[in-house]
Design an enzyme around this catalytic site. Structure first.
Site, PDB file in Angstrom:
ATOM      1  N   TYR A   1       0.827  -1.213   0.000  1.00  0.00           N
ATOM      2  CA  TYR A   1       0.000   0.000   0.000  1.00  0.00           C
ATOM      3  C   TYR A   1       0.860   1.261   0.000  1.00  0.00           C
ATOM      4  O   TYR A   1       0.478   2.269  -0.563  1.00  0.00           O
ATOM      5  CB  TYR A   1      -0.903   0.034   1.242  1.00  0.00           C
ATOM      6  CG  TYR A   1      -2.246  -0.615   1.035  1.00  0.00           C
ATOM      7  CD1 TYR A   1      -2.340  -1.919   0.606  1.00  0.00           C
ATOM      8  CD2 TYR A   1      -3.421   0.083   1.294  1.00  0.00           C
ATOM      9  CE1 TYR A   1      -3.564  -2.524   0.442  1.00  0.00           C
ATOM     10  CE2 TYR A   1      -4.658  -0.512   1.132  1.00  0.00           C
ATOM     11  CZ  TYR A   1      -4.716  -1.819   0.705  1.00  0.00           C
ATOM     12  OH  TYR A   1      -5.940  -2.410   0.537  1.00  0.00           O
TER      13      TYR A   1
ATOM     14  N   LYS B   1       3.261 -15.264   2.014  1.00  0.00           N
ATOM     15  CA  LYS B   1       3.478 -15.974   0.746  1.00  0.00           C
ATOM     16  C   LYS B   1       4.979 -16.222   0.647  1.00  0.00           C
ATOM     17  O   LYS B   1       5.663 -15.788  -0.294  1.00  0.00           O
ATOM     18  CB  LYS B   1       2.934 -15.097  -0.400  1.00  0.00           C
ATOM     19  CG  LYS B   1       2.922 -15.747  -1.768  1.00  0.00           C
ATOM     20  CD  LYS B   1       1.891 -16.856  -1.918  1.00  0.00           C
ATOM     21  CE  LYS B   1       2.063 -17.527  -3.278  1.00  0.00           C
ATOM     22  NZ  LYS B   1       1.230 -18.754  -3.404  1.00  0.00           N
TER      23      LYS B   1
ATOM     24  N   ASP C   1      -2.773 -18.206  -0.128  1.00  0.00           N
ATOM     25  CA  ASP C   1      -3.753 -18.883  -0.999  1.00  0.00           C
ATOM     26  C   ASP C   1      -4.458 -19.998  -0.230  1.00  0.00           C
ATOM     27  O   ASP C   1      -5.683 -20.163  -0.321  1.00  0.00           O
ATOM     28  CB  ASP C   1      -3.091 -19.396  -2.297  1.00  0.00           C
ATOM     29  CG  ASP C   1      -1.764 -20.116  -2.061  1.00  0.00           C
ATOM     30  OD1 ASP C   1      -1.271 -20.140  -0.909  1.00  0.00           O
ATOM     31  OD2 ASP C   1      -1.213 -20.678  -3.038  1.00  0.00           O
TER      32      ASP C   1
ATOM     33  N   ASP D   1      -6.251  -7.082   3.791  1.00  0.00           N
ATOM     34  CA  ASP D   1      -7.390  -6.429   3.158  1.00  0.00           C
ATOM     35  C   ASP D   1      -8.305  -7.486   2.550  1.00  0.00           C
ATOM     36  O   ASP D   1      -9.521  -7.491   2.751  1.00  0.00           O
ATOM     37  CB  ASP D   1      -6.874  -5.465   2.074  1.00  0.00           C
ATOM     38  CG  ASP D   1      -8.010  -4.742   1.370  1.00  0.00           C
ATOM     39  OD1 ASP D   1      -8.913  -4.255   2.067  1.00  0.00           O
ATOM     40  OD2 ASP D   1      -7.993  -4.683   0.117  1.00  0.00           O
TER      41      ASP D   1
ATOM     42  N   ASP E   1     -11.954  -9.180   4.183  1.00  0.00           N
ATOM     43  CA  ASP E   1     -13.219  -9.104   3.441  1.00  0.00           C
ATOM     44  C   ASP E   1     -13.806 -10.493   3.236  1.00  0.00           C
ATOM     45  O   ASP E   1     -15.019 -10.679   3.300  1.00  0.00           O
ATOM     46  CB  ASP E   1     -13.016  -8.436   2.074  1.00  0.00           C
ATOM     47  CG  ASP E   1     -13.421  -6.968   2.081  1.00  0.00           C
ATOM     48  OD1 ASP E   1     -13.404  -6.360   3.173  1.00  0.00           O
ATOM     49  OD2 ASP E   1     -13.758  -6.432   1.008  1.00  0.00           O
TER      50      ASP E   1
HETATM   51  C1  IPM Z   1     -10.470  -1.241   3.899  1.00  0.00           C
HETATM   52  C2  IPM Z   1     -10.692  -0.591   2.570  1.00  0.00           C
HETATM   53  C3  IPM Z   1      -9.543   0.355   2.307  1.00  0.00           C
HETATM   54  C4  IPM Z   1      -8.284  -0.483   2.223  1.00  0.00           C
HETATM   55  C5  IPM Z   1      -9.713   1.213   1.057  1.00  0.00           C
HETATM   56  C6  IPM Z   1     -11.003   1.966   1.065  1.00  0.00           C
HETATM   57  C7  IPM Z   1      -8.552   2.144   0.867  1.00  0.00           C
HETATM   58  O1  IPM Z   1     -10.861  -1.517   1.573  1.00  0.00           O
HETATM   59  O2  IPM Z   1     -10.464  -0.544   4.917  1.00  0.00           O
HETATM   60  O3  IPM Z   1     -10.283  -2.460   3.918  1.00  0.00           O
HETATM   61  O4  IPM Z   1      -7.990  -1.090   1.181  1.00  0.00           O
HETATM   62  O5  IPM Z   1      -7.583  -0.531   3.234  1.00  0.00           O
HETATM   63 MN    MN Z   2     -10.828  -3.562   2.243  1.00  0.00          MN
END
Ligand code: IPM
Ligand code: MN
Length: 367
Positions: free
Chosen positions: A155, A201, A233, A257, A261
């Site tokens: 990032y 990884k 993975d 990230d 999710d």
């Molecule tokens: C999160 C979001 C952020 C990230 C974005 C909005 C920059 O997806 O908080 O997970 O990738 O960190």
């Molecule tokens: Mn995110």
């Protein structure tokens, strides 16, 4: 701040909270969280002093910058930051540095030196039928915490550039950055079920070799915690095949990230997932889901993620674990009583409640 604050019954403990509602559903779910905090302040004899700040698209519209100086100042002088969400189609065409996500949220994380992102995920028994996984996969119960490194990795690594025919990002980690978040993850595991899975990884990436080495070096400081390593993975697959095996997952910025999710899909709605971003001074609390622009202003958004983020704020940011527990209990009561927004009601008989109604109910349970 220490945990005895909420024991004192004479003087009200005072907490300064920077409130950044942001974009999309941010403002309405923030209002819902403040309604619940107000119930908490009565029950525990606290005083929350709110300072409002602009961030993201809302700040771009008003001040042509996604992160105004005033907002930064407000956050730095607060005991904790409660954030809604940022971004939306209106600002998607802006150059990356100006977009709400990079110029607002990522810049704020960097400025406040927030280095660890905690994303707890539970499949609540009362809404387990919403999970995309069948009940066999949920048998062991799902209660995991992803600790994502937030200040480094691909990032932020330099160089970073885009030309007409090529793009470049740099995945860079130094040992100190890894050790710092690793300690936090070991400590979190020590307060939970003593199991830490570090995800990398290392079969391909040099930065992952360093990651593994750094985590291994910390491990002897936490002899009670059982450490294992998993390639990302495989971790993505295990999250679906057997999510109950995980207690705490420690991983880098990009993998975290994605995995967080993925784990967020397990309870069946993004609308119930809080997060905490911890730094060396002030911490930030925000829902794990996005700004959901299509739901904005309709009183349909699920406020639970924001309300549970307020609970994490009480626990990690203000030293008020009893207040946090009261909020969580009230949220679970709203699930069992079926006072939920539409995302939590598929296949159920109860009519959907609106954002405000859910918040009112949850606040009402805190007495
Ligand atoms: C999160 C979001 C952020 C990230 C974005 C909005 C920059 O997806 O908080 O997970 O990738 O960190
Ligand atoms: Mn995110």
């Amino acid at each position: 701040m220490d945990n005895t604050t909420e024991m004192k019954s004479t003087a009200k403990a005072n907490f300064k909270i920077a409130v950044l509602p942001g974009d999309g559903i941010g403002p309405e779910v923030m209002e819902a969280a403040q309604r619940v905090l107000s119930a908490v302040s009565k029950k525990f004899n606290l005083h929350f002093e709110y300072g409002h700040g602009l961030i993201g698209g809302a700040a771009l519209d008003a001040m042509d910058t996604p992160l105004p100086e005033d907002t930064l100042h407000l956050c730095r002088s607060a005991d904790a930051v409660l954030l809604g969400s940022v971004g939306g189609p209106k600002w998607d065409a802006l150059p990356p540095e100006k977009r709400p996500e990079r110029g607002g949220l990522l810049a704020l994380r960097k400025q406040l030196n927030l280095f660890a992102n905690l994303r707890p995920v539970r499949v609540y028994p009362s809404i387990a039928h919403l999970s995309p996984l069948n009940s066999r996969r949920l048998e062991n119960g799902v209660d995991l915490l992803t600790v994502r490194e937030l200040s480094g990795g691909i990032y932020f690594g330099e160089p970073k550039e885009k030309c007409d025919t090529s793009g470049l990002d740099t995945m860079y980690y130094d040992k100190q950055t890894i050790s710092r978040v690793a300690r936090l993850a070991f400590e979190a595991a020590g307060r939970r079920r003593n199991k830490l899975t570090s995800v990398d990884k290392a079969n391909v990436l040099y930065s992952s070799l360093l990651w593994r080495e750094a985590v291994e070096e910390i491990a002897p400081e936490y002899p009670k915690v059982e450490l294992d390593h998993m390639y990302v993975d495989n971790a993505a697959m295990q999250m679906i095949v057997n999510p109950g095996q995980f207690d705490v997952i420690l991983t880098g910025n990009l993998f975290g990230d994605i995995l967080s999710d993925e784990s967020a899909a397990l309870p069946g709605s993004l609308g119930v997932l809080p997060s905490a971003s911890l730094g060396d001074s002030v911490h930030l609390f925000e829902p794990a889901g996005g700004s959901a622009p299509d739901l904005a202003g309709l009183d349909k958004a699920n406020p639970v993620a924001q309300i549970l983020s307020a609970a994490m704020m009480c626990e990690y940011g203000l030293g008020l674990p009893d207040a946090a527990a009261a909020i969580r209990k009230a949220v679970e009561q709203s699930f069992t009583e079926g006072i939920c927004t539409a995302d939590l009601l598929s296949g159920s008989e109860s009519p959907a409640a609106g954002t405000t109604q859910v918040a009112q109910a949850i606040a009402g349970y805190i007495i």
